[in-house]
Design a protein around this motif. Sequence first.
Motif, PDB file in Angstrom:
ATOM      1  N   LEU A 146       1.006  -1.224   0.079  1.00  0.00           N
ATOM      2  CA  LEU A 146       0.225   0.000  -0.081  1.00  0.00           C
ATOM      3  C   LEU A 146       0.953   1.326  -0.052  1.00  0.00           C
ATOM      4  CD1 LEU A 146      -2.959  -0.928   2.677  1.00  0.00           C
ATOM      5  CD2 LEU A 146      -2.949  -0.489  -0.062  1.00  0.00           C
ATOM      6  N   VAL A 147       1.875   1.218   0.825  1.00  0.00           N
ATOM      7  CA  VAL A 147       2.662   2.462   1.004  1.00  0.00           C
ATOM      8  C   VAL A 147       3.428   2.660  -0.191  1.00  0.00           C
ATOM      9  CG1 VAL A 147       4.791   3.598   2.000  1.00  0.00           C
ATOM     10  CG2 VAL A 147       2.939   2.337   3.353  1.00  0.00           C
ATOM     11  N   VAL A 148       4.020   1.497  -1.021  1.00  0.00           N
ATOM     12  CA  VAL A 148       4.705   1.728  -2.405  1.00  0.00           C
ATOM     13  C   VAL A 148       3.929   2.081  -3.239  1.00  0.00           C
ATOM     14  CG1 VAL A 148       5.727   0.533  -4.033  1.00  0.00           C
ATOM     15  CG2 VAL A 148       6.332  -0.163  -1.702  1.00  0.00           C
ATOM     16  N   ALA A 149       2.529   1.638  -3.346  1.00  0.00           N
ATOM     17  CA  ALA A 149       1.638   2.000  -4.112  1.00  0.00           C
ATOM     18  C   ALA A 149       1.320   3.510  -4.278  1.00  0.00           C
ATOM     19  CB  ALA A 149       0.184   1.309  -4.218  1.00  0.00           C
ATOM     20  N   GLY A 150       0.963   3.979  -2.733  1.00  0.00           N
ATOM     21  CA  GLY A 150       0.959   5.358  -2.534  1.00  0.00           C
ATOM     22  C   GLY A 150       1.823   6.250  -3.157  1.00  0.00           C
TER      23      GLY A 150
END
Length: 359
Positions: free
Chosen positions: A21-25
């Motif tokens: 999720l953090v990488v996608a954000g």
Amino acid sequence: MNRRPGLSARLRLTLSYVGFLVVAGALLLAVVWMYLLRYVPDNSRGLLGISPNRYLLVHTFAPAAAVAMAFLLVFGLVGGWILAGRMLAPLTRITEAARLAGSGSLSHRIRMSGRRDEFRELSDAFDSMLEQLESHVAEQQRFAANASHELRTPLAISRTLLDVARKDPTRDRGELVERLHAVNTRAIDLTEALLLLGRGGRADFPRENVDLSLVAEEAAETLLPLAEQRGITLDVTGTQAPTSGSAELLLRMATNLVQNAVVHNLPAGGTVTVRTGTNGGTSVLRVENTGRRLPPDLVPTLTEPFRRGTDRVRTDEHAGAGLGLAIVQSVVRAHHGTLDLVPRPDGGLLVTVRLPGGP
């Protein structure tokens, strides 16, 4: 096994979800910067009345982006923890079942419901393994109990005969010696049968090329006097049936089959037919005998150790210990073959042994 403590699978999955999720954000923010903000004119004076510039947009967008990233972090931790728990719940049930099995409780089953997936397949495979283990352990316990009983019987008879001889010195010693000899012979035969049964279950014996037709002829020749004594017609026909295995064990297998067919036959006028041949890449040995009709539910149990066909015609002289067909099945399995027992409509039994063909 003692291992150093580490992160649980649930926590590792949760951290993986958070990381994704953090990488996608972060990638989404990078896309916004590369394809939107970088093309906005940069003016530190802030021409708000004319048009927004990069300075105002960055200072307005950065706090909102930081809040969104924090939300993604918290949401990933909470949601990932819950989702990982639901995903690993079947694995927890399997682990508990494995611990119960390790403590000796083989009757427990997982019986996981739901649609088929990887965890359901693992659960079904584990239940099948437990069922086979429970059946094997129960069979071994019955075998041990029956073996102890069978070995204790001749020893008890010998002790009784010796006690009688000690209390009655005038008793005929010749009769005592003969009876002790018969009992001792039975105990030796039973012990040898048990040893052969254990050896036949292993496949670590040296292999050689064997012709089942020659094995069948040798077994029939050995048992021909017994067949003539009981008025049984013994017929051996067929063609070559080459296979690979232990000649000694295969001869014992054929001998047990022929002897079983001779002993469990009609009182007089019965027949035993032994046929050999090949079917495709399989060598086949068939032993068929006349006799009384066998109940269908009795036939599948005849290969169990110490199982005697109580409805079959036999004499006390050749009653045996009930290991004949058990040894046959053990030898057939060790040679990667199959054993089929089919009751004949007119009485008797048809036994078919199929072994992998050889050169």
